[in-house]
Design a protein around this motif. Structure first.
Motif, PDB file in Angstrom:
ATOM      1  N   LEU A   1     -55.628  93.199  56.225  1.00  0.00           N
ATOM      2  CA  LEU A   1     -55.443  91.885  56.846  1.00  0.00           C
ATOM      3  C   LEU A   1     -53.951  91.621  57.003  1.00  0.00           C
ATOM      4  O   LEU A   1     -53.172  91.829  56.063  1.00  0.00           O
ATOM      5  CB  LEU A   1     -56.063  90.788  55.965  1.00  0.00           C
ATOM      6  CG  LEU A   1     -57.585  90.863  55.784  1.00  0.00           C
ATOM      7  CD1 LEU A   1     -58.031  90.024  54.578  1.00  0.00           C
ATOM      8  CD2 LEU A   1     -58.297  90.368  57.048  1.00  0.00           C
ATOM      9  N   ILE A   2     -53.591  91.180  58.191  1.00  0.00           N
ATOM     10  CA  ILE A   2     -52.188  90.885  58.495  1.00  0.00           C
ATOM     11  C   ILE A   2     -52.018  89.373  58.595  1.00  0.00           C
ATOM     12  O   ILE A   2     -52.803  88.697  59.281  1.00  0.00           O
ATOM     13  CB  ILE A   2     -51.798  91.535  59.848  1.00  0.00           C
ATOM     14  CG1 ILE A   2     -51.819  93.062  59.737  1.00  0.00           C
ATOM     15  CG2 ILE A   2     -50.449  91.019  60.365  1.00  0.00           C
ATOM     16  CD1 ILE A   2     -50.709  93.665  58.898  1.00  0.00           C
ATOM     17  N   VAL A   3     -50.988  88.861  57.917  1.00  0.00           N
ATOM     18  CA  VAL A   3     -50.697  87.420  57.982  1.00  0.00           C
ATOM     19  C   VAL A   3     -49.431  87.205  58.794  1.00  0.00           C
ATOM     20  O   VAL A   3     -48.406  87.854  58.548  1.00  0.00           O
ATOM     21  CB  VAL A   3     -50.474  86.834  56.567  1.00  0.00           C
ATOM     22  CG1 VAL A   3     -50.134  85.337  56.658  1.00  0.00           C
ATOM     23  CG2 VAL A   3     -51.695  87.038  55.692  1.00  0.00           C
ATOM     24  N   THR A   4     -49.509  86.281  59.760  1.00  0.00           N
ATOM     25  CA  THR A   4     -48.275  85.860  60.432  1.00  0.00           C
ATOM     26  C   THR A   4     -48.214  84.334  60.448  1.00  0.00           C
ATOM     27  O   THR A   4     -49.200  83.659  60.726  1.00  0.00           O
ATOM     28  CB  THR A   4     -48.143  86.389  61.877  1.00  0.00           C
ATOM     29  OG1 THR A   4     -49.294  86.022  62.609  1.00  0.00           O
ATOM     30  CG2 THR A   4     -47.985  87.886  61.932  1.00  0.00           C
ATOM     31  N   GLY A   5     -47.035  83.825  60.115  1.00  0.00           N
ATOM     32  CA  GLY A   5     -46.801  82.392  60.117  1.00  0.00           C
ATOM     33  C   GLY A   5     -45.652  82.035  61.032  1.00  0.00           C
ATOM     34  O   GLY A   5     -45.840  81.484  62.126  1.00  0.00           O
ATOM     35  N   THR A   6     -44.440  82.416  60.645  1.00  0.00           N
ATOM     36  CA  THR A   6     -43.234  82.061  61.393  1.00  0.00           C
ATOM     37  C   THR A   6     -43.316  82.524  62.848  1.00  0.00           C
ATOM     38  O   THR A   6     -43.017  81.752  63.767  1.00  0.00           O
ATOM     39  CB  THR A   6     -41.999  82.712  60.721  1.00  0.00           C
ATOM     40  OG1 THR A   6     -42.016  82.352  59.336  1.00  0.00           O
ATOM     41  CG2 THR A   6     -40.710  82.236  61.352  1.00  0.00           C
ATOM     42  N   ALA A   7     -43.724  83.763  63.068  1.00  0.00           N
ATOM     43  CA  ALA A   7     -43.746  84.299  64.435  1.00  0.00           C
ATOM     44  C   ALA A   7     -44.724  83.527  65.312  1.00  0.00           C
ATOM     45  O   ALA A   7     -44.472  83.312  66.503  1.00  0.00           O
ATOM     46  CB  ALA A   7     -44.098  85.785  64.416  1.00  0.00           C
ATOM     47  N   VAL A   8     -45.835  83.089  64.736  1.00  0.00           N
ATOM     48  CA  VAL A   8     -46.806  82.293  65.505  1.00  0.00           C
ATOM     49  C   VAL A   8     -46.198  80.930  65.828  1.00  0.00           C
ATOM     50  O   VAL A   8     -46.219  80.478  66.971  1.00  0.00           O
ATOM     51  CB  VAL A   8     -48.128  82.127  64.724  1.00  0.00           C
ATOM     52  CG1 VAL A   8     -49.054  81.149  65.417  1.00  0.00           C
ATOM     53  CG2 VAL A   8     -48.819  83.473  64.552  1.00  0.00           C
ATOM     54  N   GLU A   9     -45.616  80.291  64.789  1.00  0.00           N
ATOM     55  CA  GLU A   9     -45.017  78.964  64.999  1.00  0.00           C
ATOM     56  C   GLU A   9     -43.918  79.018  66.063  1.00  0.00           C
ATOM     57  O   GLU A   9     -43.754  78.086  66.839  1.00  0.00           O
ATOM     58  CB  GLU A   9     -44.375  78.457  63.692  1.00  0.00           C
ATOM     59  CG  GLU A   9     -45.357  77.885  62.691  1.00  0.00           C
ATOM     60  CD  GLU A   9     -44.685  77.618  61.334  1.00  0.00           C
ATOM     61  OE1 GLU A   9     -43.444  77.660  61.241  1.00  0.00           O
ATOM     62  OE2 GLU A   9     -45.436  77.382  60.373  1.00  0.00           O
ATOM     63  N   GLN A  10     -43.151  80.109  66.056  1.00  0.00           N
ATOM     64  CA  GLN A  10     -42.000  80.176  66.972  1.00  0.00           C
ATOM     65  C   GLN A  10     -42.338  80.730  68.347  1.00  0.00           C
ATOM     66  O   GLN A  10     -41.499  80.681  69.241  1.00  0.00           O
ATOM     67  CB  GLN A  10     -40.886  81.010  66.321  1.00  0.00           C
ATOM     68  CG  GLN A  10     -40.275  80.292  65.121  1.00  0.00           C
ATOM     69  CD  GLN A  10     -39.201  81.098  64.418  1.00  0.00           C
ATOM     70  OE1 GLN A  10     -38.980  82.263  64.730  1.00  0.00           O
ATOM     71  NE2 GLN A  10     -38.545  80.483  63.448  1.00  0.00           N
ATOM     72  N   SER A  11     -43.543  81.271  68.507  1.00  0.00           N
ATOM     73  CA  SER A  11     -43.865  81.844  69.817  1.00  0.00           C
ATOM     74  C   SER A  11     -44.116  80.701  70.804  1.00  0.00           C
ATOM     75  O   SER A  11     -44.734  79.701  70.462  1.00  0.00           O
ATOM     76  CB  SER A  11     -45.096  82.738  69.722  1.00  0.00           C
ATOM     77  OG  SER A  11     -46.231  81.954  69.532  1.00  0.00           O
TER      78      SER A  11
END
Ligand code: 1GP
Length: 252
Positions: free
Chosen positions: A226-236
């Motif tokens: 499982l891959i978690v992304t937070g910052t990259a999603v918020e900034q896209s």
């Protein structure tokens, strides 16, 4: 719609068995309004994410947390999994909670005390507790500082393996390798690969500093489930497109 207890872990395991890997979108209630958080969740759902995690190291509690979870639950059908930094990160409207122990913390607060204080609330709220080991790798970022972690050096995969094996032997069904939100680079692939070999049936979650489908695909090839992304999603600028590219690059 609230997921039945046991349903969220089952869904995560199905995502991994059907597609080879899953994706979790992390939303920090301290980073945007509840309405904006709901828009991110809807777009991430459109992009194919498997679940929404809600949490953060600082300020992810009280009204912002409750309203963020409420708005996300109203807006989409994805499971909402709490990712609490303390007992204050619990909220009755979510579906599940990563019931985790920060195994390389020096502080008993993050090893067991918050968990003991939170356990009766998890039961009362009807949250699904998903037992998880949380292991913080250099650089560790804010969570490394807040969690008083003895950071695992990036060049020492054997230390991460030792902690992951301990987690497995203690019956934890998920192990999360965390480089820290916004890390310059994710957990090294060599470390992911070594830990995966030690895990048996436990799922391996990797997060911190993952900014592209390419980086995520390399971690999945090394063994991340499982891959978690937070910052990259918020900034896209375009969450649905970003998540869709990422999920396509990690699934088979
Ligand atoms: C932090 O691993 C998560 O707990 C996500 O990190 O914000 O760097 O994606 P990013």
């Amino acid at each position: 719609m609230k997921f039945e207890v046991g349903g969220v872990e089952k869904l995560l395991r199905q995502a991994v068995s059907q597609h080879g890997a899953g994706h979790l979108t992390l939303i920090d209630p301290d980073s945007q309004s509840p309405a904006q958080a709901a828009s991110i969740a809807v777009a991430a759902d459109e992009g194919g994410t498997d679940a929404i995690m809600v949490g953060g190291s600082v300020g992810a509690a009280g009204i912002p947390l409750h309203e963020t979870v409420d708005r996300i639950k109203e807006s989409c059908d994805l499971p909402v999994i709490l990712f609490p930094s303390s007992v204050a990160g619990l909220c009755e409207n979510a579906d599940a909670v990563f019931f985790m122990s920060l195994l390389n913390s020096r502080s008993t607060s993050y090893l067991i005390e918050n968990q003991a204080l939170g356990a009766p609330l998890v039961l009362r709220y009807g949250l699904e507790p998903i037992p998880m080991a949380y292991i913080i790798i250099e650089p560790g970022g804010t969570v490394g500082f807040v969690g008083d972690a003895r950071l695992i050096p990036r060049t020492k995969p054997e230390l991460a393996v030792a902690y992951a094996l301990a987690a497995r032997f203690m019956g934890m069904r998920l192990v999360y390798l965390e480089a820290g939100s916004g890390a310059d680079s994710p957990v090294p692939v060599q470390m992911v690969s070594a830990v995966k070999k030690a895990l048996g049936t436990a799922l391996l979650i990797v997060g911190g500093g993952i900014r592209s489908g390419d980086a995520a695909a390399k971690l999945v090839a090394a063994g991340a489930d499982l891959i978690v992304t937070g910052t990259a999603v918020e900034q896209s600028g375009d969450v649905a497109t970003f998540v869709s590219e990422l999920t396509r690059s990690i699934r088979r």
